[in-house]
Design a protein around this motif. Structure first.
Motif, PDB file in Angstrom:
ATOM      1  N   ASN A  39      12.036 124.743  46.964  1.00 21.28           N
ATOM      2  CA  ASN A  39      10.975 125.030  46.004  1.00 21.28           C
ATOM      3  C   ASN A  39      11.490 125.234  44.586  1.00 21.28           C
ATOM      4  N   LYS A  43       8.291 122.531  43.357  1.00 18.96           N
ATOM      5  CA  LYS A  43       7.453 123.726  43.513  1.00 18.96           C
ATOM      6  C   LYS A  43       6.385 123.587  44.593  1.00 18.96           C
ATOM      7  N   GLY A  44       5.826 122.411  44.747  1.00 18.66           N
ATOM      8  CA  GLY A  44       4.771 122.211  45.730  1.00 18.66           C
ATOM      9  C   GLY A  44       5.261 121.755  47.085  1.00 18.66           C
ATOM     10  N   LYS A  58      -5.106 127.166  50.919  1.00 16.11           N
ATOM     11  CA  LYS A  58      -5.074 126.599  49.581  1.00 16.11           C
ATOM     12  C   LYS A  58      -3.667 126.711  48.995  1.00 16.11           C
ATOM     13  N   THR A  59      -3.243 125.672  48.288  1.00 19.66           N
ATOM     14  CA  THR A  59      -1.906 125.674  47.682  1.00 19.66           C
ATOM     15  C   THR A  59      -2.022 125.708  46.163  1.00 19.66           C
ATOM     16  N   LYS A  60      -0.971 126.216  45.515  1.00 19.65           N
ATOM     17  CA  LYS A  60      -0.945 126.313  44.054  1.00 19.65           C
ATOM     18  C   LYS A  60      -0.498 125.012  43.404  1.00 19.65           C
ATOM     19  N   TYR A  61       0.444 124.331  44.036  1.00 21.30           N
ATOM     20  CA  TYR A  61       1.075 123.168  43.427  1.00 21.30           C
ATOM     21  C   TYR A  61       0.885 121.927  44.289  1.00 21.30           C
ATOM     22  N   LYS A  62       0.916 120.777  43.619  1.00 22.05           N
ATOM     23  CA  LYS A  62       0.843 119.494  44.312  1.00 22.05           C
ATOM     24  C   LYS A  62       2.235 119.132  44.826  1.00 22.05           C
ATOM     25  N   GLU A  86       5.324 123.717  51.550  1.00 24.99           N
ATOM     26  CA  GLU A  86       4.219 123.714  50.603  1.00 24.99           C
ATOM     27  C   GLU A  86       3.939 125.110  50.058  1.00 24.99           C
ATOM     28  N   LYS A  87       3.539 125.160  48.797  1.00 24.54           N
ATOM     29  CA  LYS A  87       3.195 126.411  48.129  1.00 24.54           C
ATOM     30  C   LYS A  87       1.856 126.303  47.487  1.00 24.54           C
TER      31      LYS A  87
END
Length: 87
Positions: A39, A43-44, A58-62, A86-87
């Motif tokens: 990450n 980041k995603g 739900k994730t923050k980044y693509k 995933e984040k």
């Protein structure tokens, strides 16, 4: 004349294929120790395909899409949805 042309074509094919092999060897995919390390660069997380959907929340980044990078770090895809870390 035909023999010379065939020889030149054969040599060109041999050198062409050898340069492809060396190019693949130079582009080694990085394997990360854990999701925290992955990450930092992505980041995603990493998805194996652009059509991959996240099964979790739900994730923050693509996520970054790369089949070879995903394959190298597949062990970090805990929910087996095609996206590692995933984040």
């Amino acid at each position: 004349m035909k023999k010379i042309l065939a020889t030149i074509l054969g040599v060109g094919l041999i050198f062409g294929f050898s340069s492809i092999d060396s190019a693949e060897a130079k582009t080694k995919v990085k394997t990360y120790k854990n999701c925290t390390a992955l990450n930092k660069d992505y980041k995603g997380g990493v998805a194996k395909s652009s059509k991959t959907k996240n099964k979790g929340g739900k994730t923050k980044y693509k996520p970054y899409v790369s089949a070879s990078l995903y394959k190298a770090n597949k062990k970090m895809d805990r929910d087996k949805d095609g996206i590692a870390c995933e984040k």
